[in-house]
Structure formats: C-alpha cells, structure tokens
Design a protein around this motif. Structure first.
Motif, mmCIF file in Angstrom:
data_model
loop_
_atom_site.group_PDB
_atom_site.id
_atom_site.type_symbol
_atom_site.label_atom_id
_atom_site.label_comp_id
_atom_site.label_asym_id
_atom_site.label_seq_id
_atom_site.Cartn_x
_atom_site.Cartn_y
_atom_site.Cartn_z
ATOM 1 N N GLY A 292 0.804 -1.224 0.000
ATOM 2 C CA GLY A 292 0.000 0.000 0.000
ATOM 3 C C GLY A 292 0.831 1.265 0.000
ATOM 4 O O GLY A 292 0.363 2.336 0.391
ATOM 5 N N TRP A 293 2.114 1.159 -0.447
ATOM 6 C CA TRP A 293 2.987 2.328 -0.535
ATOM 7 C C TRP A 293 2.747 3.044 -1.856
ATOM 8 O O TRP A 293 2.378 2.411 -2.847
ATOM 9 C CB TRP A 293 4.470 1.926 -0.467
ATOM 10 C CG TRP A 293 4.867 1.231 0.789
ATOM 11 C CD1 TRP A 293 4.288 1.333 2.011
ATOM 12 C CD2 TRP A 293 5.966 0.307 0.939
ATOM 13 N NE1 TRP A 293 4.945 0.541 2.922
ATOM 14 C CE2 TRP A 293 5.985 -0.101 2.293
ATOM 15 C CE3 TRP A 293 6.932 -0.202 0.078
ATOM 16 C CZ2 TRP A 293 6.916 -0.988 2.791
ATOM 17 C CZ3 TRP A 293 7.873 -1.088 0.562
ATOM 18 C CH2 TRP A 293 7.860 -1.483 1.910
ATOM 19 N N GLU A 294 3.040 4.345 -1.852
ATOM 20 C CA GLU A 294 2.959 5.087 -3.120
ATOM 21 C C GLU A 294 4.068 4.608 -4.058
ATOM 22 O O GLU A 294 3.870 4.417 -5.239
ATOM 23 C CB GLU A 294 3.105 6.598 -2.854
ATOM 24 C CG GLU A 294 2.780 7.440 -4.073
ATOM 25 C CD GLU A 294 3.045 8.919 -3.843
ATOM 26 O OE1 GLU A 294 3.244 9.614 -4.839
ATOM 27 O OE2 GLU A 294 3.055 9.363 -2.667
ATOM 28 N N LYS A 295 5.272 4.410 -3.486
ATOM 29 C CA LYS A 295 6.387 3.823 -4.237
ATOM 30 C C LYS A 295 7.353 3.172 -3.254
ATOM 31 O O LYS A 295 7.317 3.460 -2.054
ATOM 32 C CB LYS A 295 7.102 4.858 -5.104
ATOM 33 C CG LYS A 295 7.657 6.048 -4.352
ATOM 34 C CD LYS A 295 8.478 6.938 -5.274
ATOM 35 C CE LYS A 295 7.600 7.923 -6.001
ATOM 36 N NZ LYS A 295 8.383 8.987 -6.659
ATOM 37 N N PHE A 296 8.197 2.277 -3.759
ATOM 38 C CA PHE A 296 9.189 1.597 -2.936
ATOM 39 C C PHE A 296 10.175 2.643 -2.400
ATOM 40 O O PHE A 296 10.668 3.468 -3.158
ATOM 41 C CB PHE A 296 9.926 0.556 -3.779
ATOM 42 C CG PHE A 296 10.688 -0.456 -2.974
ATOM 43 C CD1 PHE A 296 10.083 -1.643 -2.578
ATOM 44 C CD2 PHE A 296 12.011 -0.226 -2.617
ATOM 45 C CE1 PHE A 296 10.793 -2.589 -1.841
ATOM 46 C CE2 PHE A 296 12.722 -1.160 -1.871
ATOM 47 C CZ PHE A 296 12.105 -2.348 -1.491
ATOM 48 N N PRO A 297 10.492 2.627 -1.072
ATOM 49 C CA PRO A 297 11.376 3.663 -0.502
ATOM 50 C C PRO A 297 12.742 3.719 -1.191
ATOM 51 O O PRO A 297 13.399 2.686 -1.372
ATOM 52 C CB PRO A 297 11.529 3.241 0.969
ATOM 53 C CG PRO A 297 10.352 2.360 1.242
ATOM 54 C CD PRO A 297 10.033 1.670 -0.054
ATOM 55 N N ALA A 298 13.157 4.933 -1.574
ATOM 56 C CA ALA A 298 14.426 5.133 -2.294
ATOM 57 C C ALA A 298 15.626 4.703 -1.456
ATOM 58 O O ALA A 298 16.601 4.151 -1.987
ATOM 59 C CB ALA A 298 14.564 6.595 -2.703
ATOM 60 N N ASN A 299 15.571 4.941 -0.131
ATOM 61 C CA ASN A 299 16.665 4.544 0.781
ATOM 62 C C ASN A 299 16.897 3.036 0.722
ATOM 63 O O ASN A 299 18.028 2.562 0.604
ATOM 64 C CB ASN A 299 16.322 4.915 2.231
ATOM 65 C CG ASN A 299 16.556 6.377 2.507
ATOM 66 O OD1 ASN A 299 17.232 7.049 1.743
ATOM 67 N ND2 ASN A 299 15.992 6.881 3.588
ATOM 68 N N TRP A 300 15.798 2.289 0.832
ATOM 69 C CA TRP A 300 15.871 0.830 0.805
ATOM 70 C C TRP A 300 16.397 0.344 -0.540
ATOM 71 O O TRP A 300 17.212 -0.555 -0.604
ATOM 72 C CB TRP A 300 14.490 0.217 1.066
ATOM 73 C CG TRP A 300 13.946 0.439 2.432
ATOM 74 C CD1 TRP A 300 14.384 1.339 3.365
ATOM 75 C CD2 TRP A 300 12.853 -0.263 3.034
ATOM 76 N NE1 TRP A 300 13.624 1.259 4.509
ATOM 77 C CE2 TRP A 300 12.670 0.272 4.332
ATOM 78 C CE3 TRP A 300 11.998 -1.272 2.604
ATOM 79 C CZ2 TRP A 300 11.681 -0.183 5.194
ATOM 80 C CZ3 TRP A 300 11.008 -1.730 3.462
ATOM 81 C CH2 TRP A 300 10.862 -1.187 4.744
ATOM 82 N N SER A 301 15.894 0.957 -1.583
ATOM 83 C CA SER A 301 16.274 0.556 -2.940
ATOM 84 C C SER A 301 17.784 0.692 -3.141
ATOM 85 O O SER A 301 18.443 -0.227 -3.637
ATOM 86 C CB SER A 301 15.532 1.432 -3.955
ATOM 87 O OG SER A 301 15.690 0.918 -5.246
ATOM 88 N N LEU A 302 18.333 1.835 -2.717
ATOM 89 C CA LEU A 302 19.775 2.087 -2.862
ATOM 90 C C LEU A 302 20.583 1.112 -2.012
ATOM 91 O O LEU A 302 21.557 0.521 -2.479
ATOM 92 C CB LEU A 302 20.080 3.540 -2.460
ATOM 93 C CG LEU A 302 21.504 4.052 -2.673
ATOM 94 C CD1 LEU A 302 21.938 3.948 -4.127
ATOM 95 C CD2 LEU A 302 21.623 5.502 -2.206
ATOM 96 N N ALA A 303 20.147 0.906 -0.765
ATOM 97 C CA ALA A 303 20.872 0.013 0.155
ATOM 98 C C ALA A 303 20.863 -1.435 -0.339
ATOM 99 O O ALA A 303 21.906 -2.100 -0.367
ATOM 100 C CB ALA A 303 20.248 0.095 1.549
ATOM 101 N N ILE A 304 19.687 -1.932 -0.756
ATOM 102 C CA ILE A 304 19.569 -3.326 -1.229
ATOM 103 C C ILE A 304 20.397 -3.532 -2.503
ATOM 104 O O ILE A 304 21.060 -4.561 -2.673
ATOM 105 C CB ILE A 304 18.080 -3.718 -1.438
ATOM 106 C CG1 ILE A 304 17.354 -3.743 -0.079
ATOM 107 C CG2 ILE A 304 17.946 -5.067 -2.135
ATOM 108 C CD1 ILE A 304 15.836 -3.812 -0.161
ATOM 109 N N THR A 305 20.379 -2.530 -3.397
ATOM 110 C CA THR A 305 21.171 -2.605 -4.636
ATOM 111 C C THR A 305 22.650 -2.766 -4.302
ATOM 112 O O THR A 305 23.335 -3.632 -4.859
ATOM 113 C CB THR A 305 20.947 -1.330 -5.495
ATOM 114 O OG1 THR A 305 19.577 -1.264 -5.860
ATOM 115 C CG2 THR A 305 21.809 -1.345 -6.751
ATOM 116 N N PHE A 306 23.154 -1.937 -3.377
ATOM 117 C CA PHE A 306 24.566 -2.012 -2.979
ATOM 118 C C PHE A 306 24.902 -3.369 -2.360
ATOM 119 O O PHE A 306 25.957 -3.948 -2.649
ATOM 120 C CB PHE A 306 24.908 -0.891 -1.991
ATOM 121 C CG PHE A 306 25.389 0.371 -2.658
ATOM 122 C CD1 PHE A 306 26.595 0.396 -3.336
ATOM 123 C CD2 PHE A 306 24.634 1.535 -2.609
ATOM 124 C CE1 PHE A 306 27.043 1.554 -3.964
ATOM 125 C CE2 PHE A 306 25.072 2.703 -3.229
ATOM 126 C CZ PHE A 306 26.285 2.712 -3.907
#
Length: 329
Positions: A292-306
């Motif tokens: 139910g989020w508007e979009k996936f959190p950018a912080n999480w996205s960057l951290a998981i990618t790294f």
C-alpha cells in the motif's frame, strides 16, 4: 525570449538543466579526444583506472546537482540508477572484448571504436528513453510490463547456462559482408579506405574491420539497452534521471573497459548478482502495491542494490581466487 527559452520545460525539466548536462558530456568528449587521446595509443591498466575513477567521481558528483535542483529523494534514485546501469554495462565488457578479439583489433585502435560508439549510444539511448517516457506517461500499466520483463530476464539468467556467442553468425554482420565492399585488412585507425576493385581496378570505398567492429559494438549496446532501459524506468520514471544516469554510467565504461578486459574472468559469477538485482528491481512495483505504498522507498532501494552487488563482487572474487594463482604459477 532568449532567457525565457531556458526556463521552458522539456520532458518535465527546464531546458537549462538539459543543456548543463549535455554541456558536461560534450566537454568530456572533447577533452577525451582532443587532449587525453590525441594520438592512438595502447591504454594501460593504470591509465584506465585513473580515467575510470575520474568518470565515476563525476557521475556520483552529478547526484549533488540533482539534489540541489530537484530534491534528496531524486538524488537517491539517480544514484541507484547510476549504480545499476554501471553494473549492467559491465556485462557489456564481455561482449566488447569478444568483438575486438573476433576482428583482431589492436589495443591502440580500440579506444577509437569505443569513442565513436559512445556518440551512437548517446543518440540511441535518448530515443529509447524518450519513447519509454512517452509510453509510461500515457499508459502507466507499461511499468508493470517492464517489471515483469525484468523478473523474467533475471530468472532466465539464473537458470539458463551461458552460451559462447558466435559473432560470425550474426545476421547484421553477414548482411554487411554481403551488401558492402569490405576489406579483411586493417588500415590503421580508418573506418573506410579507397582501394582498387579486384575485378575492374576502379578505386572504390571499402569498409575496414574497424568499422564492422564499431557497428557490432553499437548493436551490442542496443541489445543491452533492452534490459537496462526498463530497469532504470522501474527505479524512476523521471526522464532526466533516467537519461543522465544512463549516459554517465556508459561514459565511464569506455575508460573502465581497458582495466576490466584484463581481469574480466575474475567477475564471472557477477552475472548471478545481476540476475538477482533484475528480479529485485522488477519486483519493487509489485511489493509497493502489496504494502500500500505510493512507491518503494528510495533509501531501501539504494541500500539493497549495494548489498546485492557487493555480495556478487565478493563472491565472484572468492570463487575465482585460484585463477589468479594458476596464472602466476
């Protein structure tokens, strides 16, 4: 009217922001060809690493401009896109090395092919991203198709065995050899050369293996763009972030190629991390909907990618550690 034009919006951003970015790219290309590589020479690993560090620093520093002009969220999305594009572009190194080996292009002429190749990439990626942005703006559901495609591609990379690419069977290459006058001999750094026709003796233009290699490098990028453009749209739909992260990642790849080509075997297992990364990027839109989020959190996205990429690099270096010993033995 002159100054007002700079404030007009193009693809959602003021024209002046696009001009700043294109000005940086143009300055880099002029510097590259006019100063660093005025004459054809073999680029060594040390020079390659210095140039790469410069391009990566510049690419990361551009996130500060994004933060200043847009916001912190946009800067995080830009960095995530830059890292993902950089890693996906690394996969291109395998293919470029294969192309240069197939056409027996000496190292001192490889930079010329890669330099002119980047000009084609800037235009091709621009067209693809422009089309993608228009599609997403008109039909939001296209993002779900991009996401599903990325998940399918990632799973396919995980479960299918890698096949050795046979360049000689490439239909575009075969078409060029049938329809064009092609010489099998290199003529320095020339893409085309005038030579007598074998039958008539009349001087005609022949394409050299250097030109064929350039076309094949462009074609390889087009194939890779099919994965990388949807991947970056799954991170952000802002065309400015999509395009700038793409071009900065690829600009630096040209420099990094000469260092990577020598040790590419050490990153053999990185493809599994790339596969997992594609699945993660593709699944974000579905996870956001479920939560139910508007979009996936950018912080999480960057951290998981790294984390995924760091694990992939370390695992690859660990698995191929004996290769290093064998080479020195």
């Amino acid at each position: 009217m002159g100054m007002e034009f700079l404030l007009l919006l193009f693809m959602g951003k003021p024209v002046w922001m696009w001009l700043v970015f294109l000005g940086i790219v143009l300055a880099l290309l002029v510097l590259d060809l006019g100063v660093f590589n005025k004459t054809d020479h073999e680029i060594g690993v040390a020079e390659s690493l210095k140039m790469s560090a410069f391009y990566i620093t510049l690419g990361v520093a551009f996130s500060a401009f994004v933060w200043w002009q847009i916001d912190a969220e946009a800067a995080k999305l830009y960095l995530t896109a830059f890292v993902v594009e950089k890693t996906l572009a690394m996969d291109n190194v395998f293919v470029i090395a294969l192309i240069f080996s197939f056409f027996a292009i000496p190292r001192q002429y490889q930079h010329r092919v890669l330099f002119w190749g980047i000009l084609g990439v800037i235009v091709l990626r621009g067209i693809m991203i422009g089309l993608g942005a228009t599609l997403v703006a008109q039909y939001h559901w296209v993002l779900y198709i991009f996401a599903a495609f990325l998940i399918a591609t990632g799973i396919k990379m995980l479960v299918t065995e890698e096949k050795e690419m046979d360049i000689s069977q490439n239909p575009i290459l075969r078409f060029m050899r049938r329809r064009m006058n092609v010489t099998d001999k290199l003529h320095g750094n020339a893409f085309f050369v005038k030579e007598p026709h074998p039958r008539t003796g009349k001087l005609i233009t022949f394409a050299t293996p250097l030109f064929l290699a350039l076309v094949m490098v462009e074609l390889a990028d087009l194939v890779f763009a099919v994965d990388s453009v949807p991947a970056v749209f799954a991170i952000t739909t802002d065309p400015f972030i999509v395009y700038t992260s793409n071009i900065f990642a690829i600009l630096g790849l040209r420099a990094l190629y000469f260092a990577l080509a020598a040790i590419i075997h050490r990153f053999h297992y990185l493809k599994y991390a790339l596969a997992i990364l594609l699945v993660f990027i593709g699944s974000k839109i579905f996870v956001a909907d479920l939560m139910g989020w508007e979009k996936f959190p950018a912080n999480w996205s960057l951290a998981i990618t790294f984390v995924i990429l760091a694990a992939g690099v370390l695992w690859s270096l660990w698995k191929t550690r004996s290769d290093k010993v064998e080479q020195h033995g």
